[in-house]
Scaffold this motif. Structure first.
Motif, mmCIF file in Angstrom:
data_model
loop_
_atom_site.group_PDB
_atom_site.id
_atom_site.type_symbol
_atom_site.label_atom_id
_atom_site.label_comp_id
_atom_site.label_asym_id
_atom_site.label_seq_id
_atom_site.Cartn_x
_atom_site.Cartn_y
_atom_site.Cartn_z
ATOM 1 N N CYS A 32 1.101 -1.248 -0.253
ATOM 2 C CA CYS A 32 0.066 -0.348 -0.100
ATOM 3 C C CYS A 32 0.754 1.561 0.026
ATOM 4 C CB CYS A 32 -0.863 -0.198 1.361
ATOM 5 S SG CYS A 32 -2.209 1.074 1.178
ATOM 6 N N GLY A 33 0.700 2.152 -1.401
ATOM 7 C CA GLY A 33 1.126 3.519 -0.598
ATOM 8 C C GLY A 33 0.695 4.494 -0.358
ATOM 9 N N LEU A 34 1.503 5.101 0.340
ATOM 10 C CA LEU A 34 0.891 6.444 0.367
ATOM 11 C C LEU A 34 -0.594 6.687 -0.382
ATOM 12 C CD1 LEU A 34 3.621 8.992 2.050
ATOM 13 C CD2 LEU A 34 1.758 7.648 2.827
ATOM 14 N N ARG A 35 -0.444 7.504 -1.712
ATOM 15 C CA ARG A 35 -1.967 7.565 -2.213
ATOM 16 C C ARG A 35 -3.163 7.010 -2.038
ATOM 17 N NH1 ARG A 35 -1.813 10.615 -6.174
ATOM 18 N NH2 ARG A 35 0.289 11.334 -6.350
ATOM 19 N N GLU A 36 -3.121 5.377 -1.833
ATOM 20 C CA GLU A 36 -3.652 3.995 -1.758
ATOM 21 C C GLU A 36 -4.507 4.659 -0.243
ATOM 22 O OE1 GLU A 36 -6.316 1.161 -1.822
ATOM 23 O OE2 GLU A 36 -5.571 2.664 -3.413
ATOM 24 N N THR A 50 -8.166 5.858 3.824
ATOM 25 C CA THR A 50 -8.530 6.929 4.802
ATOM 26 C C THR A 50 -9.555 7.982 4.797
ATOM 27 O OG1 THR A 50 -6.463 7.751 5.127
ATOM 28 C CG2 THR A 50 -6.627 5.412 6.532
ATOM 29 N N GLY A 51 -9.374 8.348 3.449
ATOM 30 C CA GLY A 51 -8.671 10.213 3.751
ATOM 31 C C GLY A 51 -8.389 11.795 4.036
ATOM 32 N N LEU A 52 -7.370 10.549 4.764
ATOM 33 C CA LEU A 52 -6.592 11.727 5.044
ATOM 34 C C LEU A 52 -5.500 11.865 4.088
ATOM 35 C CD1 LEU A 52 -5.712 9.706 8.507
ATOM 36 C CD2 LEU A 52 -7.174 11.085 7.921
ATOM 37 N N THR A 53 -5.139 13.358 4.533
ATOM 38 C CA THR A 53 -3.805 13.380 3.097
ATOM 39 C C THR A 53 -2.431 13.173 3.636
ATOM 40 O OG1 THR A 53 -3.440 15.407 4.693
ATOM 41 C CG2 THR A 53 -5.061 15.947 3.149
ATOM 42 N N ARG A 54 -1.893 12.629 1.898
ATOM 43 C CA ARG A 54 -0.490 12.620 1.980
ATOM 44 C C ARG A 54 0.309 12.841 2.920
ATOM 45 N NH1 ARG A 54 0.695 11.942 -3.771
ATOM 46 N NH2 ARG A 54 -1.017 13.157 -3.675
ATOM 47 N N PRO A 55 -0.341 14.267 2.837
ATOM 48 C CA PRO A 55 1.498 15.214 3.722
ATOM 49 C C PRO A 55 1.085 14.881 5.306
ATOM 50 C CG PRO A 55 0.500 16.268 2.267
ATOM 51 C CD PRO A 55 -0.022 15.419 1.970
ATOM 52 N N PHE A 56 -0.498 14.755 6.047
ATOM 53 C CA PHE A 56 -0.781 14.116 7.009
ATOM 54 C C PHE A 56 -0.448 13.117 7.713
ATOM 55 C CE2 PHE A 56 -3.510 12.789 10.168
ATOM 56 C CZ PHE A 56 -3.100 13.317 11.165
ATOM 57 N N LEU A 57 -0.488 12.152 6.538
ATOM 58 C CA LEU A 57 0.039 10.116 6.922
ATOM 59 C C LEU A 57 1.531 10.712 6.898
ATOM 60 C CD1 LEU A 57 -2.098 8.870 4.254
ATOM 61 C CD2 LEU A 57 -2.757 8.624 6.867
#
Length: 67
Positions: free
Chosen positions: A17-21, A26-33
């Motif tokens: 699972c990549g950050l984009r996936e 989750t509906g959370l942004t990639r920068p936040f994750l």
């Protein structure tokens, strides 16, 4: 509750699972994750549960042991 960013990243990567996936799941942004994974950001219990659910692991798998 403190997230274990390293555990989140390892579980995410091992599951393919990549950050984009994860963002999509989750509906959370990639920068936040990304900030959670690097330890630059904490997260609420509900956010951590959302991530655990998206990664199909128990919540305790992505928490620091001292919590």
């Amino acid at each position: 509750m403190k997230p274990n960013g390293v555990a989140i990243r390892v579980i995410r990567e091992r599951s393919g699972c990549g950050l984009r996936e994860l963002e999509r799941r989750t509906g959370l942004t990639r920068p936040f994750l990304s900030r959670i994974e690097t330890g630059d950001r904490g997260a609420s219990p509900s956010t951590l549960q959302l991530i655990a659910t998206a990664l199909a692991v128990p919540l305790k798998a992505i928490l620091k042991e001292d919590t």
